[in-house]
Structures are given as C-alpha cells and as structure tokens.
Design a protein around this motif. Structure first.
Motif, PDB file in Angstrom:
ATOM      1  N   THR A 324      44.988   9.887 -67.371  1.00 57.39           N
ATOM      2  CA  THR A 324      44.037   9.851 -66.254  1.00 57.39           C
ATOM      3  C   THR A 324      42.653   9.370 -66.689  1.00 57.39           C
ATOM      4  O   THR A 324      41.761   9.237 -65.845  1.00 57.39           O
ATOM      5  N   SER A 325      42.455   9.138 -67.978  1.00 57.89           N
ATOM      6  CA  SER A 325      41.135   8.744 -68.467  1.00 57.89           C
ATOM      7  C   SER A 325      40.689   7.425 -67.855  1.00 57.89           C
ATOM      8  O   SER A 325      41.453   6.464 -67.788  1.00 57.89           O
ATOM      9  N   LYS A 326      39.430   7.380 -67.415  1.00 56.60           N
ATOM     10  CA  LYS A 326      38.860   6.144 -66.895  1.00 56.60           C
ATOM     11  C   LYS A 326      38.211   5.319 -68.010  1.00 56.60           C
ATOM     12  O   LYS A 326      37.744   4.205 -67.771  1.00 56.60           O
ATOM     13  N   HIS A 327      38.192   5.885 -69.213  1.00 58.45           N
ATOM     14  CA  HIS A 327      37.526   5.207 -70.322  1.00 58.45           C
ATOM     15  C   HIS A 327      38.377   5.261 -71.595  1.00 58.45           C
ATOM     16  O   HIS A 327      37.952   5.789 -72.622  1.00 58.45           O
ATOM     17  N   PRO A 328      39.605   4.752 -71.543  1.00 55.62           N
ATOM     18  CA  PRO A 328      40.489   4.861 -72.718  1.00 55.62           C
ATOM     19  C   PRO A 328      39.968   4.105 -73.929  1.00 55.62           C
ATOM     20  O   PRO A 328      40.147   4.570 -75.061  1.00 55.62           O
ATOM     21  N   GLU A 329      39.337   2.941 -73.722  1.00 59.81           N
ATOM     22  CA  GLU A 329      38.815   2.187 -74.863  1.00 59.81           C
ATOM     23  C   GLU A 329      37.713   2.969 -75.555  1.00 59.81           C
ATOM     24  O   GLU A 329      37.681   3.069 -76.792  1.00 59.81           O
ATOM     25  N   GLU A 330      36.797   3.538 -74.747  1.00 56.85           N
ATOM     26  CA  GLU A 330      35.715   4.327 -75.338  1.00 56.85           C
ATOM     27  C   GLU A 330      36.260   5.582 -76.028  1.00 56.85           C
ATOM     28  O   GLU A 330      35.745   6.005 -77.070  1.00 56.85           O
ATOM     29  N   ALA A 331      37.303   6.193 -75.437  1.00 56.92           N
ATOM     30  CA  ALA A 331      37.905   7.368 -76.054  1.00 56.92           C
ATOM     31  C   ALA A 331      38.491   7.021 -77.418  1.00 56.92           C
ATOM     32  O   ALA A 331      38.329   7.778 -78.386  1.00 56.92           O
ATOM     33  N   MET A 332      39.162   5.876 -77.505  1.00 57.13           N
ATOM     34  CA  MET A 332      39.707   5.467 -78.796  1.00 57.13           C
ATOM     35  C   MET A 332      38.593   5.136 -79.787  1.00 57.13           C
ATOM     36  O   MET A 332      38.683   5.474 -80.975  1.00 57.13           O
ATOM     37  N   GLU A 333      37.533   4.519 -79.321  1.00 49.19           N
ATOM     38  CA  GLU A 333      36.409   4.224 -80.207  1.00 49.19           C
ATOM     39  C   GLU A 333      35.806   5.507 -80.770  1.00 49.19           C
ATOM     40  O   GLU A 333      35.437   5.575 -81.945  1.00 49.19           O
ATOM     41  N   PHE A 334      35.733   6.541 -79.916  1.00 52.57           N
ATOM     42  CA  PHE A 334      35.211   7.817 -80.400  1.00 52.57           C
ATOM     43  C   PHE A 334      36.152   8.441 -81.428  1.00 52.57           C
ATOM     44  O   PHE A 334      35.710   8.932 -82.466  1.00 52.57           O
ATOM     45  N   LEU A 335      37.456   8.454 -81.154  1.00 50.52           N
ATOM     46  CA  LEU A 335      38.407   9.014 -82.115  1.00 50.52           C
ATOM     47  C   LEU A 335      38.396   8.223 -83.416  1.00 50.52           C
ATOM     48  O   LEU A 335      38.563   8.795 -84.499  1.00 50.52           O
ATOM     49  N   ASN A 336      38.204   6.930 -83.312  1.00 53.84           N
ATOM     50  CA  ASN A 336      38.096   6.103 -84.503  1.00 53.84           C
ATOM     51  C   ASN A 336      36.877   6.518 -85.323  1.00 53.84           C
ATOM     52  O   ASN A 336      36.954   6.677 -86.550  1.00 53.84           O
ATOM     53  N   LEU A 337      35.750   6.732 -84.638  1.00 55.14           N
ATOM     54  CA  LEU A 337      34.528   7.146 -85.326  1.00 55.14           C
ATOM     55  C   LEU A 337      34.675   8.536 -85.926  1.00 55.14           C
ATOM     56  O   LEU A 337      34.317   8.774 -87.096  1.00 55.14           O
ATOM     57  N   LEU A 338      35.217   9.460 -85.146  1.00 62.00           N
ATOM     58  CA  LEU A 338      35.364  10.843 -85.605  1.00 62.00           C
ATOM     59  C   LEU A 338      36.199  10.929 -86.870  1.00 62.00           C
ATOM     60  O   LEU A 338      35.949  11.775 -87.736  1.00 62.00           O
ATOM     61  N   ASN A 339      37.191  10.065 -86.998  1.00 60.26           N
ATOM     62  CA  ASN A 339      38.114  10.124 -88.134  1.00 60.26           C
ATOM     63  C   ASN A 339      37.719   9.239 -89.310  1.00 60.26           C
ATOM     64  O   ASN A 339      38.404   9.256 -90.344  1.00 60.26           O
ATOM     65  N   THR A 340      36.653   8.468 -89.167  1.00 62.27           N
ATOM     66  CA  THR A 340      36.267   7.564 -90.262  1.00 62.27           C
ATOM     67  C   THR A 340      34.797   7.675 -90.642  1.00 62.27           C
ATOM     68  O   THR A 340      34.407   7.187 -91.700  1.00 62.27           O
ATOM     69  N   ASP A 341      33.992   8.321 -89.833  1.00 62.48           N
ATOM     70  CA  ASP A 341      32.555   8.431 -90.083  1.00 62.48           C
ATOM     71  C   ASP A 341      32.242   9.827 -90.622  1.00 62.48           C
ATOM     72  O   ASP A 341      32.359  10.815 -89.896  1.00 62.48           O
TER      73      ASP A 341
END
Length: 485
Positions: A324-341
C-alpha cells in the motif's frame, strides 16, 4: 459571453475544491507540491520515550541525504503481530514494517508486501551487495525477495548456557557435554545441593534440540530431517530421534530437574534473576557477553549443534515495504541507507551521542543512564549489524567472528522453500489445535512419551496431518524442480 465566463469561473472553483479535497485526504503527490516525503515505519518493541526525538534527528539527516523524513511507530512485543495483522488486512497506507518468520511468508504470499527484486536493482544496490547471499536466497519466495533481511548471524546454533557461578563452584567440565542427556550428573548435583535453583529453566524446554527443519514452526510436527532422507517431509513424532529426546526429557522431569509447571509456564526466566543452572539458547558469536550484561554475573556456553542455515534463521528479522506504500522507491532508498550508512544505523540503534551514550577512547559505546531509561531498541530487528559500533566490552574482532560464523554454517536442503498453506488451511487449523494440546507436555517431559506420543499421532492423523504433509511434499518437489535446483 458572460455565460461562458461564468462557466469558466465555476469550472475553476470546482477544480480548486477537488485539489483541496485531495490535500485534505493526504492524497497529494508530495514531490509535485514540493513537500518532503515522510515514511511511516512500524517497529516491534516497547515504545520508548525518546523515539520521536531520535527520529527527528534521523529525519534531519535522511532529508539531507535522500530527501525523506521518517516516523517510527513502535508496537509492544505482545501486541505487534496482532496489530500488524489488523493494519495489513485493513489496507492501511504505510511504508515499512518489521516482520519475521511465518508471518513474513504468509503476508508475502497474500500480496501484503511489495516484491523487491527490481527496487533493489534501481534503489538498493548497496544493501544488496552488503547482504550475505544465503540471506537473499533463503528469504526469497519463488525467486522474489519481499523483505530486507537483517545482515547478522545467518545460522541457527543451539547452545547450552550455564550459570557461571555454579559451574565454578562445582568445577563442572562443561566442555565434555555433547548431548542434552550428558547433563545428568550436573543436574543431579544442583538438584541435591542448590534448592533455590532450578536445574533447567522452564523456558528452555519448549523447544528440544532435534535434527529437523520445521516447516510450520517448531511447535508443529511437520519437518524435513537433517539426517538420512532430508528431502522427504515427515511427522517428527514418528521418528526414533524424537522419541529418544522425549524420553530424556521425561527422565529429567521425573527427577525434578524441570519445573513442574513447565508445560504451562509463561515465565520468561530472565537472566537478571539468578535462579537457574542451565538453559538452551540460540547462539551468535560472543552472545555470552550480552547475556552476562543482562545477568550481572558470569555465564558459560557449550555448543550442542553446528550453525544450520535454514528458512527460520534467515527470516528471523526483515524489513518489508507495504504493497500500500505510496513511496516504495523512497522506502527502498531509506532501507538502503539504514543498512549501509554507519551514522544512520548507529543513531537508530543507540540513540543520540552525548545523551543516550558516549564513546570511550577506543571509540566504543558506553551506555548512559538515559539510554536504558528512555531509548532501548531491539538491535536484531533494525538491520545490518556489521556497521554498528561496538560496546565497551565487545571484542575488537566481533564482526569478523560473525563473518566466520556465517561462512561455517551448513545449509539446510530446504533453504529457500516456503510452503504455501492456503490449499490445506482448514487442516492446518485443526492440526494446530492438536499441537497446542499435546506438544508442550511432550516437549517438556511432563507426560510419558511412550503413552502420549501414540495418542498424539492418532489425534494428528484425525485432524488431517497426513494431508498437510502430502501438500508440503508436493510443493517441495515442485520447488525443487524450479528455483530449488
């Protein structure tokens, strides 16, 4: 002319009203009106007083780095699964949620989570590179990943954890212990000489160590054996290995090594209550340091199994993006950051430096009182461990030891096979009812297995267990012919 002009004005008013309604309902395109996207993140764990404060600091950073802000909503341990079931079934719009185990598989099969393969290629390449390949393979369902696994230990290793004070007091040789049955002489001595201690904690008894890969959870008897024919699903109650284990449990129960209420007890047997001698735990490198920190007294560890990489171990902690997310790309970008930054990951894990923790001269974490009182997060549930700063009592090689532990793991033959229960949902419900009645007393030794295991087998068969096993085998064989090869 006036009529035309009037119609134009009316059209403009209606258009503005429609736009106003869209904004009031939160349906506007955030990127179109210049607003920064705010991601809604559901997380397991007791709600903390300082969560919003830490999320504000995180959002200031993520807004600068990737143009998003983050709102975390914590739901307490005992309420999380039910609350998320309601949220998911209602079709509520949210972006990210912690998920694990069978819930992950079931919700992914139902379409509650987005498939992430394409998003990983476009917005999550760094996190994909950081993940151990077995995590990706094991958590993928028919080739599609529906959650980002926490990059941590990937194998299940069962260990015996001992009260170090009692081990030293009686000079026990715990390294000689190879099986649960080998504990007998030690348990007898503790029983005879330490009346205020339970030889075995009740919490340990609900999951005896047996060589099976459980399909429907460890409290259900459908499993693939690790030994022998590892590609044929069985009712583990019908195996010699299980009966031998149950007999040991029964012997220990009758001798008073197990609390008499073990089958019904809800006591978590916390480490900081020193009333136990031995317990069974799942292990990762240097876990004894964490247990000692909770206990306040020494603990010692002896392995019972080698690390086994199976579906349970690789789906114990994931972050899913809602369908239901309206922002899947941004959600993935955040998970990418959380796991690599490292900054983002450490901030979410430990809180704010100077308020919730400080660093010693070696750059290691030293907790301040505010962290324990106001900000304590479940580390295992948050993502990549390998970029976390170490605690002051952590060894310098902790993450190298984790990597060696992962590389030493033995892959289960059914790694990556995720059973779809929908064709036998009624039978599974009936089997589950039988399991809740029979498995706890059998597992804890509270009943005679030679009498109650045959009774349980009969009841399971009446409930449709064989139909479930046949469906498991059918799906496994089909999987093996495709993605399982």
């Amino acid at each position: 002319m006036k009529k035309v002009f009037g119609l134009f004005i009316l059209f403009a008013i209606l258009l503005l009203a429609a736009c106003s309604d869209d904004n009031a309902n939160g349906e506007s395109d955030a990127e179109g009106d210049g607003d920064v996207v705010e991601l809604q993140w559901y997380m397991i764990g007791t709600p903390q007083p300082d969560t919003d404060k830490v999320m504000e600091e995180l959002s200031d950073y993520t807004e600068e780095e990737i143009g998003v802000r983050v709102k975390m909503t914590q739901i307490d341990w005992g309420d999380y699964e039910e609350r998320m079931r309601i949220i998911t079934s209602s079709g509520e719009n949210y972006d990210i949620a912690f998920v694990s185990g069978g819930t992950y598989t079931l919700n992914a099969q139902r379409g509650a989570y987005l498939g992430l393969n394409d998003l990983l290629e476009t917005h999550g390449k760094e996190v994909k590179e950081a993940l151990h390949p077995d995590l990706i393979e094991g958590a993928s369902i028919e080739g599609e990943l529906y959650g980002i696994p926490a990059n941590k230990e990937i194998g299940n290793q069962s260990v015996l954890v001992f009260n170090g004070n009692l081990v030293d007091k009686y000079d026990f040789d715990i390294e000689s212990i190879e099986t649960f049955a080998d504990l007998e002489p030690m348990l007898e001595e503790i029983k005879n000489n330490e009346p205020s201690f339970s030889p075995i904690s009740a919490a340990s008894m609900f999951r005896p160590v047996m060589p099976f890969d459980y399909v429907l959870g460890w409290n259900m008897p459908v499993a693939f054996p690790f030994n022998g024919d590892s590609e044929t699903a069985v009712n583990l109650l019908e195996t010699d290995e299980a009966m031998e284990t149950f007999k040991v449990m029964r012997d220990f129960y009758e001798k008073g090594y197990v609390p008499s209420d073990a089958a019904s007890s809800t006591d978590p047997w916390p480490y900081n209550v020193e009333n136990w001698f031995v317990r069974i735990e799942g292990y990762n490198p240097y876990a004894e340091l964490l247990w000692e920190r909770d206990a306040g007294y020494p603990v010692k560890v002896q392995p019972l199994t080698e690390p086994i990489i199976n579906n349970e171990s690789v789906t114990g902690s994931l972050m899913a993006i809602s369908s239901t997310s309206k922002h899947p790309e941004e959600a993935m970008e955040f998970l990418n950051l959380l796991n690599t930054d490292p900054f983002a990951r450490n901030l979410v894990n430990y809180g704010t430096e100077g308020e919730h923790y400080e660093k010693n001269e070696d750059g290691k974490i030293v907790n301040l009182p505010a962290r324990g009182e106001r900000y304590s997060m479940p580390q295992y549930a948050l993502g990549n461990h390998f970029i976390l700063d170490l605690f002051e009592n952590d060894p310098d090689d902790k993450w190298e030891a984790f990597q060696e532990f992962n590389d030493s793991g033995v892959r289960s033959p059914s790694l990556g096979f995720h059973f779809d229960p929908s064709p036998v949902r009624t039978e599974i419900a009936n089997v589950s009812n039988v399991a809740s009645e029979f498995m706890p007393p059998i597992f804890t030794g509270s009943v005679d297995p030679e009498e109650h295991v045959p009774m349980a087998i009969e009841r399971f068969n009446e409930a449709g267990l064989q139909t479930v096993i046949d469906e498991v085998q059918k799906q496994y064989d089909e999987w093996k012919e495709t993605v399982g090869e």
